[in-house]
Design a protein around this motif. Structure first.
Motif, PDB file in Angstrom:
ATOM      1  N   GLU A 289      12.612 -56.897  -8.866  1.00  0.00           N
ATOM      2  CA  GLU A 289      12.231 -57.365 -10.201  1.00  0.00           C
ATOM      3  C   GLU A 289      13.429 -57.472 -11.150  1.00  0.00           C
ATOM      4  OE1 GLU A 289       8.340 -56.327 -11.462  1.00  0.00           O
ATOM      5  OE2 GLU A 289       9.058 -55.639 -13.409  1.00  0.00           O
ATOM      6  N   GLU A 290      14.502 -56.767 -10.847  1.00  0.00           N
ATOM      7  CA  GLU A 290      15.681 -56.805 -11.714  1.00  0.00           C
ATOM      8  C   GLU A 290      16.905 -56.421 -10.885  1.00  0.00           C
ATOM      9  OE1 GLU A 290      14.469 -54.785 -15.419  1.00  0.00           O
ATOM     10  OE2 GLU A 290      16.621 -54.686 -15.876  1.00  0.00           O
ATOM     11  N   LEU A 291      18.053 -57.019 -11.224  1.00  0.00           N
ATOM     12  CA  LEU A 291      19.280 -56.742 -10.462  1.00  0.00           C
ATOM     13  C   LEU A 291      20.313 -56.059 -11.342  1.00  0.00           C
ATOM     14  CD1 LEU A 291      19.748 -60.269  -8.769  1.00  0.00           C
ATOM     15  CD2 LEU A 291      18.667 -58.252  -7.772  1.00  0.00           C
ATOM     16  N   GLY A 292      20.981 -55.025 -10.825  1.00  0.00           N
ATOM     17  CA  GLY A 292      22.104 -54.415 -11.531  1.00  0.00           C
ATOM     18  C   GLY A 292      23.357 -55.248 -11.313  1.00  0.00           C
ATOM     19  N   ASP A 293      24.396 -54.949 -12.083  1.00  0.00           N
ATOM     20  CA  ASP A 293      25.656 -55.688 -11.945  1.00  0.00           C
ATOM     21  C   ASP A 293      26.176 -55.592 -10.519  1.00  0.00           C
ATOM     22  OD1 ASP A 293      25.646 -56.415 -14.545  1.00  0.00           O
ATOM     23  OD2 ASP A 293      27.040 -54.838 -15.210  1.00  0.00           O
ATOM     24  N   GLY A 294      26.721 -56.675 -10.057  1.00  0.00           N
ATOM     25  CA  GLY A 294      27.412 -56.667  -8.766  1.00  0.00           C
ATOM     26  C   GLY A 294      26.506 -56.792  -7.562  1.00  0.00           C
ATOM     27  N   VAL A 295      25.201 -56.923  -7.777  1.00  0.00           N
ATOM     28  CA  VAL A 295      24.297 -57.048  -6.617  1.00  0.00           C
ATOM     29  C   VAL A 295      24.167 -58.535  -6.264  1.00  0.00           C
ATOM     30  CG1 VAL A 295      21.951 -56.723  -5.748  1.00  0.00           C
ATOM     31  CG2 VAL A 295      22.997 -54.985  -7.208  1.00  0.00           C
ATOM     32  N   GLU A 296      24.668 -58.884  -5.093  1.00  0.00           N
ATOM     33  CA  GLU A 296      24.657 -60.300  -4.706  1.00  0.00           C
ATOM     34  C   GLU A 296      23.747 -60.586  -3.526  1.00  0.00           C
ATOM     35  OE1 GLU A 296      28.796 -61.129  -4.207  1.00  0.00           O
ATOM     36  OE2 GLU A 296      29.175 -61.053  -6.379  1.00  0.00           O
ATOM     37  N   ARG A 297      23.424 -59.536  -2.754  1.00  0.00           N
ATOM     38  CA  ARG A 297      22.623 -59.760  -1.528  1.00  0.00           C
ATOM     39  C   ARG A 297      21.160 -60.018  -1.834  1.00  0.00           C
ATOM     40  NH1 ARG A 297      22.539 -54.777   1.361  1.00  0.00           N
ATOM     41  NH2 ARG A 297      20.940 -55.815   2.608  1.00  0.00           N
ATOM     42  N   TRP A 298      20.720 -59.663  -3.032  1.00  0.00           N
ATOM     43  CA  TRP A 298      19.299 -59.754  -3.342  1.00  0.00           C
ATOM     44  C   TRP A 298      19.054 -60.693  -4.520  1.00  0.00           C
ATOM     45  CZ3 TRP A 298      16.184 -57.932   0.220  1.00  0.00           C
ATOM     46  CH2 TRP A 298      16.640 -56.901   1.045  1.00  0.00           C
TER      47      TRP A 298
END
Ligand SMILES: NC(=O)c1ccc[n+]([C@@H]2O[C@H](COP(=O)([O-])OP(=O)(O)OC[C@H]3O[C@@H](n4cnc5c(N)ncnc54)[C@H](OP(=O)(O)O)[C@@H]3O)[C@@H](O)[C@H]2O)c1
Length: 306
Positions: free
Chosen positions: A73-82
């Motif tokens: 539902e939300e991505l933190g900084d630096g997360v690229e795989r999802w």
């Protein structure tokens, strides 16, 4: 506001409450998952009732739960795989998955394939990784005979199948009620209790090469008595006996990674691994879910659904 399981002090199931909490915000490297299903595990009982206070103390109010499957539902900084909307399963080490929204390290998740139900996906992580580690630890090869105690439980039901997959003959210790399931999965069922050593010897025929103990209570010593070499005994629960007899204690921590989880998901997808679901409870019924688990006679896993 999202809801989550919390307890304010150590105690029985009655200390578990479902309360409103603030919406978690993902830090760098984390994602926020809307939970569809989350497994429960006996270790959570020992943490909640204070038995593990010396080793793993709780801070209050405490959340609980490691297993989860859900939608990102939300991505933190630096997360690229999802990406938002991706469906995933995995685990958190922060006692937090029994909730509607959970923060998870992005690297602790794998894709949930559409063919794997939410309940199975949410039930798999801890039990699956533990069974994987325990079976790997006893180094099975084709033709070996391995005994699994607690063979119908959350971990045992997966360990017997992984052992079969490794080419071993498997003797599974379980109550009569669970013998048909074990037989259907290529396992020789044996009842535990008085006379179990003789029954195992009869079932194993040529002898026992390895032992996976998921129950404790004397099974490491029993394995030694059956002539199993200590390095081919793995217990996930009886650390005292392991130390006394030189057995292994490889369990979830030894296989807690996305690679193992992905491999297990692949086996499920390919029809080579079944995760039996004993029962599904709504999050509101978390106390009832643990009441059932505390009986210690389930076939497979119990799952919470928010
Ligand atoms: N170290 C780790 O990383 C780790 C990870 C996961 C679990 N664990 C521990 O491993 C244990 C098993 O976990 P689980 O999730 O598989 O538990 P579970 O699902 O509650 O399994 C209980 C199983 O134990 C069997 N059982 C009951 N009495 C027995 C006896 N006297 N002898 C042999 N089997 C008996 C039951 O079989 P019947 O129903 O057929 O009677 C039942 O299937 C727990 O103590 C848990 O805390 C450790």
């Amino acid at each position: 506001m999202p809801r989550a399981v919390r307890f304010e002090h150590y105690g029985g199931v009655e200390v578990l409450e479902v309360v409103e909490v603030s919406r978690p915000v993902p830090a760098a490297g984390q994602v926020l998952v809307r939970v569809k299903a989350a497994g429960i595990n006996p270790g959570e009982i020992s943490i909640r009732d204070g038995r593990l206070h010396e080793r793993w103390p709780a801070t209050f109010p405490s959340g609980e739960g490691s297993d989860l499957a859900g939608v990102i539902e939300e991505l933190g900084d630096g997360v690229e795989r999802w990406a938002l909307g991706d469906e995933a399963l995995g685990f958190t080490d922060n006692r937090a998955s029994h909730a509607e929204l959970v923060l998870v390290e992005a690297e602790h998740l794998v894709v949930r394939p559409p063919g794997v139900s939410w309940e199975v996906a949410g039930a798999l992580p801890v039990a699956g990784m533990t069974a994987y580690a325990a079976v790997r630890a006893v180094a099975l090869t084709t033709g070996d005979t391995v005994v699994v105690s607690g063979a119908a439980g959350g971990v045992g039901s997966l360990a017997v199948q992984l052992a079969r997959h490794a080419g071993a003959g498997v003797v599974g210790l379980a109550s009569k009620e669970h013998h048909p399931w074990l037989s259907e999965h290529g396992v020789i069922p044996v009842s535990y209790g008085e006379g179990v050593a003789e029954r195992i010897s009869d079932a194993a025929g040529a002898g026992v090469d390895a032992f996976v103990d998921t129950f404790g209570d004397g099974y490491v010593e029993l394995a030694i008595g059956l002539g199993v070499a200590p390095e081919r005994i793995d217990t996930i629960i009886d650390y005292e006996a392991a130390q006394k007899f030189g057995a292994k204690t490889e369990a979830s921590a030894a296989a807690a990674n996305a690679e193992v989880l992905g491999e297990l998901v692949g086996l499920i997808e390919g029809g080579e691994l079944e995760v039996p679901i004993a029962n599904v409870y709504s999050l509101d019924r978390v106390q009832d879910a643990y009441r059932e688990l505390e009986h210690r006679h389930t076939l497979g896993k119990i799952v919470l659904v928010p």
